[in-house]
Design a protein around this motif. Sequence first.
Motif, PDB file in Angstrom:
ATOM      1  N   MET A  19       7.883  -3.786   2.293  1.00 45.77           N
ATOM      2  CA  MET A  19       7.238  -3.115   1.156  1.00 45.77           C
ATOM      3  C   MET A  19       7.518  -3.840  -0.203  1.00 45.77           C
ATOM      4  N   ALA A  20       8.541  -4.635  -0.301  1.00 43.52           N
ATOM      5  CA  ALA A  20       9.056  -5.353  -1.278  1.00 43.52           C
ATOM      6  C   ALA A  20       8.290  -6.689  -1.403  1.00 43.52           C
ATOM      7  N   LEU A  21       8.005  -7.131  -0.160  1.00 44.52           N
ATOM      8  CA  LEU A  21       7.146  -8.185  -0.012  1.00 44.52           C
ATOM      9  C   LEU A  21       5.650  -7.840  -0.632  1.00 44.52           C
ATOM     10  N   MET A  22       5.216  -6.767  -0.211  1.00 42.56           N
ATOM     11  CA  MET A  22       3.861  -6.217  -0.571  1.00 42.56           C
ATOM     12  C   MET A  22       3.762  -6.116  -1.879  1.00 42.56           C
ATOM     13  N   ILE A  23       4.722  -5.615  -2.597  1.00 43.64           N
ATOM     14  CA  ILE A  23       4.556  -5.369  -4.022  1.00 43.64           C
ATOM     15  C   ILE A  23       4.491  -6.830  -4.753  1.00 43.64           C
ATOM     16  N   GLN A  24       5.235  -7.673  -4.441  1.00 41.54           N
ATOM     17  CA  GLN A  24       5.047  -9.083  -5.054  1.00 41.54           C
ATOM     18  C   GLN A  24       4.048  -9.759  -4.536  1.00 41.54           C
ATOM     19  N   ALA A  25       3.509  -9.590  -3.256  1.00 40.89           N
ATOM     20  CA  ALA A  25       2.234 -10.199  -3.036  1.00 40.89           C
ATOM     21  C   ALA A  25       1.165  -9.781  -4.090  1.00 40.89           C
ATOM     22  N   VAL A  26       0.965  -8.313  -4.108  1.00 35.85           N
ATOM     23  CA  VAL A  26      -0.153  -7.655  -4.854  1.00 35.85           C
ATOM     24  C   VAL A  26      -0.048  -8.233  -6.281  1.00 35.85           C
ATOM     25  N   ALA A  27       1.126  -8.034  -6.739  1.00 36.47           N
ATOM     26  CA  ALA A  27       1.285  -8.535  -8.323  1.00 36.47           C
ATOM     27  C   ALA A  27       0.903  -9.903  -8.595  1.00 36.47           C
ATOM     28  N   SER A  28       1.430 -10.947  -7.664  1.00 37.45           N
ATOM     29  CA  SER A  28       1.207 -12.226  -7.884  1.00 37.45           C
ATOM     30  C   SER A  28      -0.363 -12.706  -7.507  1.00 37.45           C
ATOM     31  N   GLU A  29      -1.049 -12.235  -6.478  1.00 37.60           N
ATOM     32  CA  GLU A  29      -2.211 -12.217  -6.071  1.00 37.60           C
ATOM     33  C   GLU A  29      -3.324 -11.363  -7.077  1.00 37.60           C
ATOM     34  N   THR A  30      -3.142 -10.709  -7.485  1.00 39.35           N
ATOM     35  CA  THR A  30      -4.358 -10.023  -8.404  1.00 39.35           C
ATOM     36  C   THR A  30      -5.042 -10.901  -9.431  1.00 39.35           C
ATOM     37  N   PRO A  31      -4.263 -11.703 -10.009  1.00 35.56           N
ATOM     38  CA  PRO A  31      -5.472 -12.305 -11.160  1.00 35.56           C
ATOM     39  C   PRO A  31      -6.272 -13.476 -10.238  1.00 35.56           C
ATOM     40  N   ASP A  32      -5.750 -14.132  -9.074  1.00 36.32           N
ATOM     41  CA  ASP A  32      -6.575 -14.819  -8.325  1.00 36.32           C
ATOM     42  C   ASP A  32      -7.961 -14.144  -7.799  1.00 36.32           C
ATOM     43  N   LEU A  33      -7.244 -12.985  -7.347  1.00 30.69           N
ATOM     44  CA  LEU A  33      -8.537 -11.829  -6.659  1.00 30.69           C
ATOM     45  C   LEU A  33      -9.529 -11.747  -7.808  1.00 30.69           C
ATOM     46  N   LEU A  56      -6.050  -1.926  -7.573  1.00 33.02           N
ATOM     47  CA  LEU A  56      -7.231  -1.468  -7.345  1.00 33.02           C
ATOM     48  C   LEU A  56      -7.932  -1.424  -8.666  1.00 33.02           C
ATOM     49  N   GLU A  57      -7.312  -0.627  -9.372  1.00 39.26           N
ATOM     50  CA  GLU A  57      -7.876  -0.573 -10.878  1.00 39.26           C
ATOM     51  C   GLU A  57      -8.454  -2.082 -11.482  1.00 39.26           C
ATOM     52  N   GLN A  58      -7.513  -3.267 -11.402  1.00 38.09           N
ATOM     53  CA  GLN A  58      -7.904  -4.605 -12.123  1.00 38.09           C
ATOM     54  C   GLN A  58      -8.958  -4.951 -11.331  1.00 38.09           C
ATOM     55  N   THR A  59      -9.055  -4.945  -9.821  1.00 28.91           N
ATOM     56  CA  THR A  59     -10.086  -5.765  -9.330  1.00 28.91           C
ATOM     57  C   THR A  59     -11.409  -4.738  -8.932  1.00 28.91           C
ATOM     58  N   ASP A 118       6.891   2.730  -6.018  1.00 27.83           N
ATOM     59  CA  ASP A 118       6.587   1.579  -6.528  1.00 27.83           C
ATOM     60  C   ASP A 118       5.884   0.797  -5.783  1.00 27.83           C
ATOM     61  N   THR A 119       5.572   0.746  -4.736  1.00 32.31           N
ATOM     62  CA  THR A 119       4.421   0.129  -3.761  1.00 32.31           C
ATOM     63  C   THR A 119       3.129   0.803  -3.988  1.00 32.31           C
ATOM     64  N   LYS A 120       3.036   2.157  -4.268  1.00 34.73           N
ATOM     65  CA  LYS A 120       1.823   2.715  -4.753  1.00 34.73           C
ATOM     66  C   LYS A 120       1.575   2.403  -6.154  1.00 34.73           C
ATOM     67  N   LYS A 121       2.486   2.086  -7.015  1.00 32.12           N
ATOM     68  CA  LYS A 121       2.215   1.985  -8.172  1.00 32.12           C
ATOM     69  C   LYS A 121       1.464   0.716  -8.394  1.00 32.12           C
ATOM     70  N   ALA A 122       2.063  -0.492  -7.448  1.00 33.91           N
ATOM     71  CA  ALA A 122       1.313  -1.852  -7.572  1.00 33.91           C
ATOM     72  C   ALA A 122       0.052  -1.790  -7.100  1.00 33.91           C
TER      73      ALA A 122
END
Length: 249
Positions: free
Chosen positions: A81-95, A123-126, A114-118
């Motif tokens: 779950m922690a890795l998912m949050i980190q990945a989603v946050a870091s990858e969103t700009p490139d997406l 989802l909103e930004q992309t 915190d996972t749902k929030k990330a």
Amino acid sequence: MSYFDQIDKSRIPQHIAVIMDGNGRWAKRQNLDRSFGHKEGIVAVRRAIEAAAKAQISYITLYTFSTENWKRPEEEVKALMALMIQAVASETPDLIKNNIRVKVIGEIDRLPDDTKKALDLCLEQTSICTGTTVILALSYSSKWEITEAMREIAADVKSGKINIDDIEESLIPQYLSTKGIPDPDILIRTGGELRISNFLLWQIAYSELYFTDELWPEFNEDSLYKAVLDFQNRERRFGKTSEQVSNNS
């Protein structure tokens, strides 16, 4: 000649689904903790998404975390779950930069806040993106999805929204998590296992199945295009004879 150069760009599959298997085994082979395998798995996810976008594949669904995965050791689940949050946050700009939209299917309410929030932020930004859609199957199982669909149909019958006679094969997809998304043309599973693992059981009724011994952290652009090329070399009959398919082509 590369696999990308060999594929017929006029017959690209519209939707590819992937069972990403082998992170833990890959880490074990490197004498590393399983968490390192999951980190490398994130890198492979990025490669697969970029390859799909390059080939102009409209949808790619990734089996990210199944409902059965909740049975894993608590420490591993927390790390995932922690890795998912980190990945989603870091990858969103490139997406966003690559015009890639993200959607999520599954029993999302079971995810930590915190996972749902990330995820919600991603989802909103992309949501403005119009290129390849990446569908993350999180806390997902096909049996859960179909059960939920049956409950919703029963509720709609009870309320008078639909009649029992309205329940036909064409109605069911409207109640699934993938409503509005075409069924996968091909299902890829890495890691050498030959099973579907409770993934998109309704949707893959006529999908081509492609199994590879590659562990997920080893999966790369060529791996995806090799699967696409294999798909393009198959005859898809959908219950018809070869002669009927040839006459309609």
